[in-house]
Write a protein that holds these residues in place. Structure first.
Motif, PDB file in Angstrom:
ATOM      1  N   HIS A  69      -3.042   9.613  10.610  1.00 49.30           N
ATOM      2  CA  HIS A  69      -3.822   8.541  11.047  1.00 49.30           C
ATOM      3  C   HIS A  69      -4.635   8.792  12.201  1.00 49.30           C
ATOM      4  O   HIS A  69      -5.785   8.313  12.489  1.00 49.30           O
ATOM      5  N   TRP A  72      -7.464  11.700  11.194  1.00 52.44           N
ATOM      6  CA  TRP A  72      -8.476  11.497  10.120  1.00 52.44           C
ATOM      7  C   TRP A  72      -9.779  11.376  10.659  1.00 52.44           C
ATOM      8  O   TRP A  72     -10.769  11.533  10.124  1.00 52.44           O
ATOM      9  N   ALA A 137      -7.564  11.388  -3.482  1.00 52.29           N
ATOM     10  CA  ALA A 137      -7.357  10.853  -2.007  1.00 52.29           C
ATOM     11  C   ALA A 137      -7.178   9.352  -2.084  1.00 52.29           C
ATOM     12  O   ALA A 137      -6.062   8.940  -1.351  1.00 52.29           O
ATOM     13  N   GLN A 138      -7.793   8.524  -2.996  1.00 53.74           N
ATOM     14  CA  GLN A 138      -7.369   7.223  -2.998  1.00 53.74           C
ATOM     15  C   GLN A 138      -5.907   7.049  -3.559  1.00 53.74           C
ATOM     16  O   GLN A 138      -5.359   6.007  -2.996  1.00 53.74           O
ATOM     17  N   ARG A 140      -3.469   8.871  -3.298  1.00 54.99           N
ATOM     18  CA  ARG A 140      -2.403   9.279  -2.107  1.00 54.99           C
ATOM     19  C   ARG A 140      -2.378   8.191  -1.240  1.00 54.99           C
ATOM     20  O   ARG A 140      -1.365   7.669  -0.689  1.00 54.99           O
ATOM     21  N   GLN A 141      -3.760   7.829  -0.801  1.00 56.01           N
ATOM     22  CA  GLN A 141      -3.690   6.557   0.309  1.00 56.01           C
ATOM     23  C   GLN A 141      -2.879   5.305   0.000  1.00 56.01           C
ATOM     24  O   GLN A 141      -2.184   4.653   0.467  1.00 56.01           O
ATOM     25  N   SER A 142      -3.105   5.177  -1.316  1.00 58.14           N
ATOM     26  CA  SER A 142      -2.346   3.889  -2.052  1.00 58.14           C
ATOM     27  C   SER A 142      -1.044   4.013  -1.848  1.00 58.14           C
ATOM     28  O   SER A 142      -0.153   3.103  -1.754  1.00 58.14           O
ATOM     29  N   LEU A 144       0.695   5.948   0.068  1.00 60.21           N
ATOM     30  CA  LEU A 144       1.286   5.579   1.504  1.00 60.21           C
ATOM     31  C   LEU A 144       1.432   4.258   1.973  1.00 60.21           C
ATOM     32  O   LEU A 144       1.978   3.874   2.781  1.00 60.21           O
ATOM     33  N   GLN A 145       0.196   3.527   1.729  1.00 60.46           N
ATOM     34  CA  GLN A 145       0.097   1.996   1.840  1.00 60.46           C
ATOM     35  C   GLN A 145       1.180   1.365   1.100  1.00 60.46           C
ATOM     36  O   GLN A 145       1.953   0.290   1.861  1.00 60.46           O
ATOM     37  N   SER A 277      -1.215  13.684  -6.778  1.00 58.46           N
ATOM     38  CA  SER A 277      -2.315  14.011  -5.785  1.00 58.46           C
ATOM     39  C   SER A 277      -2.092  15.130  -4.736  1.00 58.46           C
ATOM     40  O   SER A 277      -3.045  15.486  -4.132  1.00 58.46           O
TER      41      SER A 277
END
Length: 463
Positions: A69, A72, A137-138, A140-142, A144-145, A277
């Motif tokens: 974070h 990035w 990327a979306q 993986r980000q989802s 992690l969220q 991902s």
């Protein structure tokens, strides 16, 4: 070619500029290190700091993805400015720094090692981490969220259950999994007074509360408990939204072959998102070793004398954890295994490895003793080298170190031949040893699962 290594801190980056690999890293670092209190190459995350970094005009920057974070925004800015961004795994960076005898726990040394690593392996993608753009990327980000939301929920649930122990004890330890009909948490939704769109309303918690001993003796459910419950319902709604995003990503046509294979392995949608991902597209993996390494299941050799050991540690720790959980939930219980050829192979492998230790207890005792011996001798060796070698002259140090290594190898062979399996170290209980080898069986099964997964994905995506 100008390469800038960036060691990322919470609100800044420490840079080191290189155009070629130093002949002697320690000398180069000693002659060029800067004062920490007045470092012109430490850039704060603001407009002034970004301007100063860009004025270096690097051809590429290289970073570790730890503290993702914080890193990035720097990667995003560099990419927008047309600067190539490279990523290197933490283990690779640590080994490269140690190999070149740079100081530990030093931001400038870390930045130097990163810059030199990039030059040393320039043009070879195998040595760098690859992050796919767009839907990958979306996804993986989802994922992690989703993990973050779950971590937020846990302490709130624990606190709310403490309240229920005094206000509604009959429900304090009740499980409240998301409903299949509306995705809400039944008990917490009732406590929060949420309206639910159900075809059949059982009023289970209402009836249970009416019979509660707490209500009988005049104890009411507090506003504090209801607010905690309301917060949990909001978090569950948020989790459902993220789940919908993940499913939407997985339904993209390019992932059809991948999701079909994962379903045959009994791997659910959430772990699918993380794993895909990391490995999409499968065509970028020419070997099983690289594939396993990306998923955190590759083994690295740690050898000393005639002792060879293989440790798992490189690659994605998140993926490795998900694969362990998959084996624990879907392969270890016989009734949960996929009812197909893949499930049968995985089940047979797990049962076979498990039987080695259950049916032959002397074997796991012997292995436990050997492992404890090796750990103790390694610590003894480290202590001797650290304390004795600096006391002798430099020309005698290599000879002394070689003598110590030979002596310790002889001690190890002697112990291995003389100690019986029953001689487990004092303070180590047998159930602890069994648990350790239970984890080993899970790890071995996960690695075997990776091998099958690689084969099936290659076959499925090439047809």
């Amino acid at each position: 070619m100008k390469i800038v290594g960036l060691d990322v801190c919470k609100n800044s980056v420490v840079a080191w500029v290189l155009e070629s690999i130093p002949k002697n890293f320690r000398t180069h670092f000693r002659e060029n290190k800067r004062s920490k209190d007045d470092d012109s190459l430490t850039f704060t995350a603001n407009a002034e700091g970004v301007k100063a970094l860009l004025e270096l005009a690097p051809d590429a920057v290289i970073m570790e993805p730890t503290g993702v974070h914080y890193s990035w925004i720097w990667a995003h800015i560099c990419a927008c400015e047309g600067i190539k961004v490279l990523w290197v795994g933490h283990q690779e960076a640590v080994h490269y720094r140690k190999q070149n005898k740079l100081p530990d726990k030093n931001d400038q040394a870390d930045a130097l090692a990163l810059a030199a690593y990039a030059i040393a392996h320039w043009g070879d993608d195998e040595f760098f981490l690859q992050f796919e753009p767009g839907v990958i990327a979306q996804m993986r980000q989802s994922w992690l969220q989703l993990q973050s939301v779950n971590r937020i929920k846990s302490p709130i649930i624990n606190r709310a259950r403490q309240q229920l122990a005094r206000e509604f004890p009959e429900a304090a330890l009740s499980k409240s999994d998301p409903s299949k009909s509306d995705g809400m948490l039944p008990m917490w939704a009732w406590l929060a007074g949420r309206e639910r769109n159900l075809t059949r309303n059982t009023n289970y918690y209402e009836r249970l509360y009416n019979r509660s001993i707490a209500k009988t003796y005049g104890v009411e459910i507090s506003a504090f408990t209801r607010r905690l419950s309301n917060l949990l319902c909001d978090l569950q709604d948020w989790e459902n939204e993220i789940n919908t995003e993940i499913l939407s990503c997985l339904e993209q046509p390019q992932f059809a072959a991948y999701t079909q294979v994962f379903q045959e392995f009994g791997i659910g949608a959430r772990p699918q998102a993380l794993l895909i991902s990391q490995i999409y597209p499968i065509t970028k993996f020419e070997s099983l070793g690289r594939f396993k390494r990306r998923l955190g299941m590759a083994k690295e050799e740690f050898s000393s004398g005639d002792k060879e050991t293989m440790n798992t540690g490189a690659g994605s720790k998140l993926c490795r954890t998900q694969l362990y959980l998959w084996v624990l939930d879907m392969i270890a219980p016989a009734h949960a295994r996929p009812k197909n050829e893949i499930g049968e192979k995985l089940g047979n492998f797990y049962d076979g490895r498990k039987a080695q230790f259950q049916d032959n207890p002397e074997l796991w005792k012997k292995k436990a003793v050997a492992r404890l011996q090796q750990k103790a001798l390694q610590e003894f060796q480290r202590s001797l080298i650290q304390n004795l070698i600096p006391m002798v002259s430099k020309d005698l140090q290599p000879q002394l170190e070689a003598t110590l290594n030979l002596t310790l190898q002889t001690m190890q062979l002697s112990l291995a031949s003389s100690m019986a399996p029953k001689d487990i170290a004092p303070g180590v209980k047998q159930n602890q040893v069994k648990k350790g080898f239970g984890n080993l069986v899970i790890s071995q099964t996960a690695a075997y699962g990776c091998r099958l997964l690689f084969k099936e994905l290659k076959r499925s995506c090439n047809t």
